[in-house]
Design a protein around this motif. Structure first.
Motif, PDB file in Angstrom:
ATOM      1  N   ASP A  26       0.801  -1.218   0.000  1.00 45.15           N
ATOM      2  CA  ASP A  26       0.000   0.000   0.000  1.00 45.15           C
ATOM      3  C   ASP A  26       0.836   1.272   0.000  1.00 45.15           C
ATOM      4  OD1 ASP A  26      -2.487  -1.490   2.191  1.00 45.15           O
ATOM      5  OD2 ASP A  26      -2.340  -1.460   0.001  1.00 45.15           O
ATOM      6  N   ILE A  27       2.117   1.173  -0.174  1.00 44.51           N
ATOM      7  CA  ILE A  27       2.963   2.362  -0.187  1.00 44.51           C
ATOM      8  C   ILE A  27       2.628   3.225  -1.399  1.00 44.51           C
ATOM      9  CG2 ILE A  27       5.324   3.212  -0.454  1.00 44.51           C
ATOM     10  CD1 ILE A  27       6.256   0.738   1.069  1.00 44.51           C
ATOM     11  N   GLN A  28       2.425   4.501  -1.146  1.00 44.20           N
ATOM     12  CA  GLN A  28       2.192   5.451  -2.211  1.00 44.20           C
ATOM     13  C   GLN A  28       3.376   6.401  -2.320  1.00 44.20           C
ATOM     14  OE1 GLN A  28      -1.609   7.405  -1.500  1.00 44.20           O
ATOM     15  NE2 GLN A  28      -2.539   6.097  -3.039  1.00 44.20           N
ATOM     16  N   MET A  29       3.626   6.862  -3.531  1.00 48.32           N
ATOM     17  CA  MET A  29       4.734   7.783  -3.763  1.00 48.32           C
ATOM     18  C   MET A  29       4.199   9.085  -4.339  1.00 48.32           C
ATOM     19  SD  MET A  29       8.154   7.155  -6.066  1.00 48.32           S
ATOM     20  CE  MET A  29       9.285   8.502  -6.437  1.00 48.32           C
ATOM     21  N   LYS A  30       4.644  10.184  -3.764  1.00 45.98           N
ATOM     22  CA  LYS A  30       4.287  11.498  -4.273  1.00 45.98           C
ATOM     23  C   LYS A  30       5.548  12.240  -4.710  1.00 45.98           C
ATOM     24  CE  LYS A  30       0.040  12.382  -1.649  1.00 45.98           C
ATOM     25  NZ  LYS A  30      -0.657  13.344  -0.757  1.00 45.98           N
ATOM     26  N   VAL A  31       5.434  12.937  -5.825  1.00 43.96           N
ATOM     27  CA  VAL A  31       6.516  13.803  -6.277  1.00 43.96           C
ATOM     28  C   VAL A  31       5.932  15.205  -6.436  1.00 43.96           C
ATOM     29  CG1 VAL A  31       8.190  14.299  -8.092  1.00 43.96           C
ATOM     30  CG2 VAL A  31       7.722  11.930  -7.462  1.00 43.96           C
ATOM     31  N   LYS A  41       3.998  -0.289  -7.659  1.00 46.43           N
ATOM     32  CA  LYS A  41       4.231   0.572  -6.512  1.00 46.43           C
ATOM     33  C   LYS A  41       5.624   0.339  -5.924  1.00 46.43           C
ATOM     34  CE  LYS A  41      -0.600   1.036  -5.074  1.00 46.43           C
ATOM     35  NZ  LYS A  41      -0.641   2.495  -5.274  1.00 46.43           N
ATOM     36  N   PRO A  42       6.136   1.320  -5.188  1.00 48.31           N
ATOM     37  CA  PRO A  42       7.400   1.122  -4.457  1.00 48.31           C
ATOM     38  C   PRO A  42       7.245  -0.008  -3.445  1.00 48.31           C
ATOM     39  CG  PRO A  42       6.766   3.440  -4.496  1.00 48.31           C
ATOM     40  CD  PRO A  42       5.587   2.670  -4.989  1.00 48.31           C
TER      41      PRO A  42
END
Length: 281
Positions: A26-31, A41-42
């Protein structure tokens, strides 16, 4: 009682393991505040955040070049060379040790996020199940650019998209500035109606406006393509660009105009391009 205790311990172990796996999935990445819409996903590996190479390279504006088991990432004056399954990398000619080896999974190369992000001048922060990467803001004449607005004129009405992300904004600006050719005369006739255009007219392809944090325009460019004669092999269209700040017309690379659309496609796939206005019927 002795039989019950091991059963409880096993159940707890199962729950903890499942929870750990779910957390990783469930890890989400934001830039730059935008949630990345990536297919993969990461993930955490040996307590290190690993991300698919394409996700980090596209969204921080790095170019990628493969050579065997090596991959080189370049941006401006920075270059990183990674080797598959090796804990050694080369940063600007100097060998450095990684705390996590790049590896292949599902035909994607996973790389250590923090090392790559910080090597390209980004900051990385973690909050619960979200990892945030912030790239360096982009400035034009000392003014920070908040977004790029692109307006496409249609037969009736227009569509306006907004491009976000510092790396995408910088790449867009560089594509425009670096592909301007010699100064040219303004087109004799600019067609605003697809039904009335004539060979030799110029259609506006897109109006590109760099806006500041208050929404005011910092600078803008208009791309125009020549209407071919009937029966003429269209090939690569003749393209010109109008630099609003300079009030001048220049020849422009048709290849670069295609690269602009490719950049938009990548930005849209990752969540950095959104429609903000549509006045077509």
């Amino acid at each position: 009682m002795k039989k019950i205790l091991p059963a409880i311990l096993l159940a707890l172990l199962f729950i903890l393991t499942a929870s750990s796996v779910g957390y990783a999935a469930d890890i989400q990445m934001k830039v730059d505040g935008v949630t990345i819409l990536a297919e993969v996903k990461p993930e955490m590996k040996n307590n290190r955040m690993m991300v698919p190479l394409r996700v980090i390279s596209e969204n921080v504006g790095a170019n990628v070049h493969w050579s065997g088991t090596e991959v080189a990432l370049t941006k401006n004056d920075r270059k990183i060379v990674l080797t598959l399954n090796s804990d050694k990398a080369v940063f600007n000619g100097k060998t450095v040790l990684l705390d996590a080896k790049p590896y292949l999974k599902d035909n994607r190369l996973f790389v250590p996020l923090r090392f790559l992000a910080q090597s390209f001048g980004c900051t990385v922060n973690y909050s619960h199940t979200t990892v945030s990467v912030d790239t360096k803001p982009f400035y034009i004449d000392g003014v920070q650019v908040a977004a790029v607005q692109e307006e496409i004129q249609m037969t009736m009405g227009s569509i306006v998209d907004e491009l976000q992300g510092h790396a995408y904004i910088e790449t867009m600006y560089n594509l425009l500035m670096q592909n301007k050719g010699n100064e040219v005369e303004a087109p004799a006739r600019i067609s605003l109606n697809v039904h009335n255009r004539l060979p030799g007219d110029y259609d506006q392809v897109v109006q590109i406006d760099f806006v500041g944090e208050n929404g005011d325009s910092i600078t803008s460019f208009g791309l125009y393509a020549e209407v071919p004669s009937e029966g003429e092999d269209e090939g690569e269209p003749k393209v010109v660009i109008y630099a609003e700040t300079e009030k001048r017309w220049y020849a422009f690379s048709s290849k670069a105009s295609q690269e602009i659309w490719e950049l938009n496609a990548i930005a849209g796939k990752n969540g950095f391009l959104t429609m903000i206005s549509n006045t077509t019927p």
